[in-house]
Motif scaffolding. Sequence first.
Motif, short mmCIF file in Angstrom:
data_model
loop_
_atom_site.label_atom_id
_atom_site.label_comp_id
_atom_site.label_asym_id
_atom_site.label_seq_id
_atom_site.Cartn_x
_atom_site.Cartn_y
_atom_site.Cartn_z
N LEU A 183 26.21 31.78 54.02
CA LEU A 183 25.62 31.40 52.74
C LEU A 183 25.77 32.48 51.46
O LEU A 183 24.81 32.94 50.79
N TYR A 184 26.82 33.08 51.59
CA TYR A 184 27.17 34.28 50.80
C TYR A 184 28.69 34.24 50.51
O TYR A 184 29.53 34.91 51.20
N ALA A 185 29.03 33.35 49.44
CA ALA A 185 30.38 33.41 49.01
C ALA A 185 30.46 32.84 47.66
O ALA A 185 29.61 32.18 47.10
N SER A 186 31.63 33.04 47.32
CA SER A 186 31.88 32.48 45.64
C SER A 186 33.37 32.08 45.82
O SER A 186 34.20 32.71 46.35
N GLY A 187 33.61 31.33 44.65
CA GLY A 187 35.10 31.08 44.24
C GLY A 187 35.08 31.20 42.46
O GLY A 187 34.57 30.48 42.17
N ASP A 188 36.25 31.95 41.84
CA ASP A 188 36.38 32.01 40.87
C ASP A 188 37.76 32.08 40.36
O ASP A 188 38.56 32.47 41.02
N ILE A 189 37.85 31.53 39.02
CA ILE A 189 39.14 31.79 38.42
C ILE A 189 38.93 32.92 37.45
O ILE A 189 38.03 33.13 36.91
N ILE A 190 40.04 34.07 37.81
CA ILE A 190 40.13 35.11 37.11
C ILE A 190 41.04 35.04 36.03
O ILE A 190 42.24 34.90 36.11
N PHE A 191 40.54 35.34 34.69
CA PHE A 191 41.50 35.14 33.68
C PHE A 191 41.71 36.73 33.26
O PHE A 191 40.82 37.50 33.32
N MET A 192 42.83 36.93 32.77
CA MET A 192 43.28 38.31 32.52
C MET A 192 44.23 38.33 31.08
O MET A 192 44.98 37.37 30.93
N ARG A 193 44.31 39.38 30.55
CA ARG A 193 44.93 39.40 29.21
C ARG A 193 45.81 40.80 29.20
O ARG A 193 45.09 41.93 29.80
N ASN A 194 47.23 40.89 28.85
CA ASN A 194 48.06 42.12 28.91
C ASN A 194 47.72 42.66 27.50
O ASN A 194 48.22 42.04 26.67
N VAL A 195 47.21 43.80 27.37
CA VAL A 195 46.95 44.54 26.27
C VAL A 195 47.54 45.90 26.23
O VAL A 195 47.37 46.73 26.96
N ASN A 196 48.71 45.74 25.36
CA ASN A 196 49.54 47.12 25.27
C ASN A 196 50.07 47.63 26.57
O ASN A 196 49.94 48.84 27.20
N GLY A 197 50.38 46.70 27.48
CA GLY A 197 50.89 47.01 28.74
C GLY A 197 50.04 47.08 29.83
O GLY A 197 50.19 47.33 31.32
N THR A 198 48.77 46.80 29.68
CA THR A 198 47.79 47.03 30.73
C THR A 198 47.08 45.76 30.92
O THR A 198 46.39 45.16 29.75
N TRP A 199 46.75 45.38 32.19
CA TRP A 199 45.95 44.02 32.39
C TRP A 199 44.44 44.28 32.46
O TRP A 199 44.18 45.33 33.01
N GLU A 200 43.85 43.41 31.81
CA GLU A 200 42.24 43.64 31.73
C GLU A 200 41.71 42.26 32.12
O GLU A 200 42.22 41.24 31.76
N ILE A 201 40.70 42.32 32.85
CA ILE A 201 39.75 41.16 33.16
C ILE A 201 38.68 40.56 31.81
O ILE A 201 38.24 41.39 31.27
N ILE A 202 39.31 39.37 31.25
CA ILE A 202 38.63 38.83 30.25
C ILE A 202 37.40 37.94 30.53
O ILE A 202 36.72 37.74 29.60
N TYR A 203 37.71 37.39 31.57
CA TYR A 203 36.61 36.15 31.93
C TYR A 203 36.80 35.74 33.42
O TYR A 203 37.88 35.76 33.97
N GLN A 204 35.69 35.44 34.03
CA GLN A 204 35.50 35.00 35.34
C GLN A 204 34.72 33.64 35.47
O GLN A 204 33.59 33.90 34.85
N MET A 205 35.54 32.55 35.69
CA MET A 205 34.95 31.36 35.71
C MET A 205 34.39 30.61 36.83
O MET A 205 35.32 30.85 37.81
N ASN A 206 33.28 30.75 37.35
CA ASN A 206 32.76 30.53 38.65
C ASN A 206 33.10 29.21 39.08
O ASN A 206 32.53 28.30 37.89
N LEU A 207 33.56 28.66 40.03
CA LEU A 207 33.83 27.34 40.31
C LEU A 207 32.62 26.91 41.29
O LEU A 207 32.39 25.71 41.33
N TRP A 208 32.31 27.67 42.22
CA TRP A 208 31.50 27.37 43.22
C TRP A 208 30.51 28.67 43.67
O TRP A 208 31.22 29.89 43.64
N MET A 209 29.67 28.63 44.43
CA MET A 209 28.78 29.69 45.06
C MET A 209 27.83 29.00 45.97
O MET A 209 27.42 28.08 45.97
#
Length: 210
Positions: A183-209
């Motif tokens: 009972l310790y788990a989760s699933g997320d969609i990780i959204f990222m954006r490339n800003v000047n050649g560097t990837w950054e996490i901009i949002y994590q959408m939780n699907l389940w927990m």
Amino acid sequence: MKISLIIAFLTLLAIELSAQQPNNSKLYELAIEQRLNYVDEDRDSLTSIILIEQFQGDWLEFAHAAVGGINELTQEDKNLFYSAIYYKEDEIKLFNNNPELFRLIAELDRVFTEPPTLNDSTLSLSLPTKITNYREFNANKVDKLWKKFYRKYPSTFGFFELSQVVYDGDFACFYMGHHVANLYASGDIIFMRNVNGTWEIIYQMNLWMS
């Protein structure tokens, strides 16, 4: 001479194509390291990171259904999506201003059950990485699975599952499941954006927990 020239040309072409390929490993590394930071004071006790090369099980079906829920991207689907992010103003603005994110979800749904290509030699994580298969811990009961897992891999923070990475311009996303216990788990969609050649996490959408 001709054969040598052909070999040289093919070698240069392979190098060029390789350079053009997105480096999925960097995106995986960002998401995994961020999750490991949740361990806080216990992080020093961890000895390795476990990745599952092809995930399977009930959580996959649930996550796949959740991703597919807005696959058609109708207005009704978008409204359902907004409710999933609790109608938070900043998140709604993010997705409204970047329609690429909706296209990414549709593409992720298309490839969701196709396993990613994982290679521990290309992953540069803060701890040694082991790639294995869920079948290694197959058990009739979940509690037995976890006992078997931690007997073989003590001092780990559970295991991670990763989907393929999909891209749209300067944006990318992938699914990451993280399982630590029954009972310790989760699933997320990780959204990222490339800003000047560097990837950054901009949002994590939780699907389940759990």
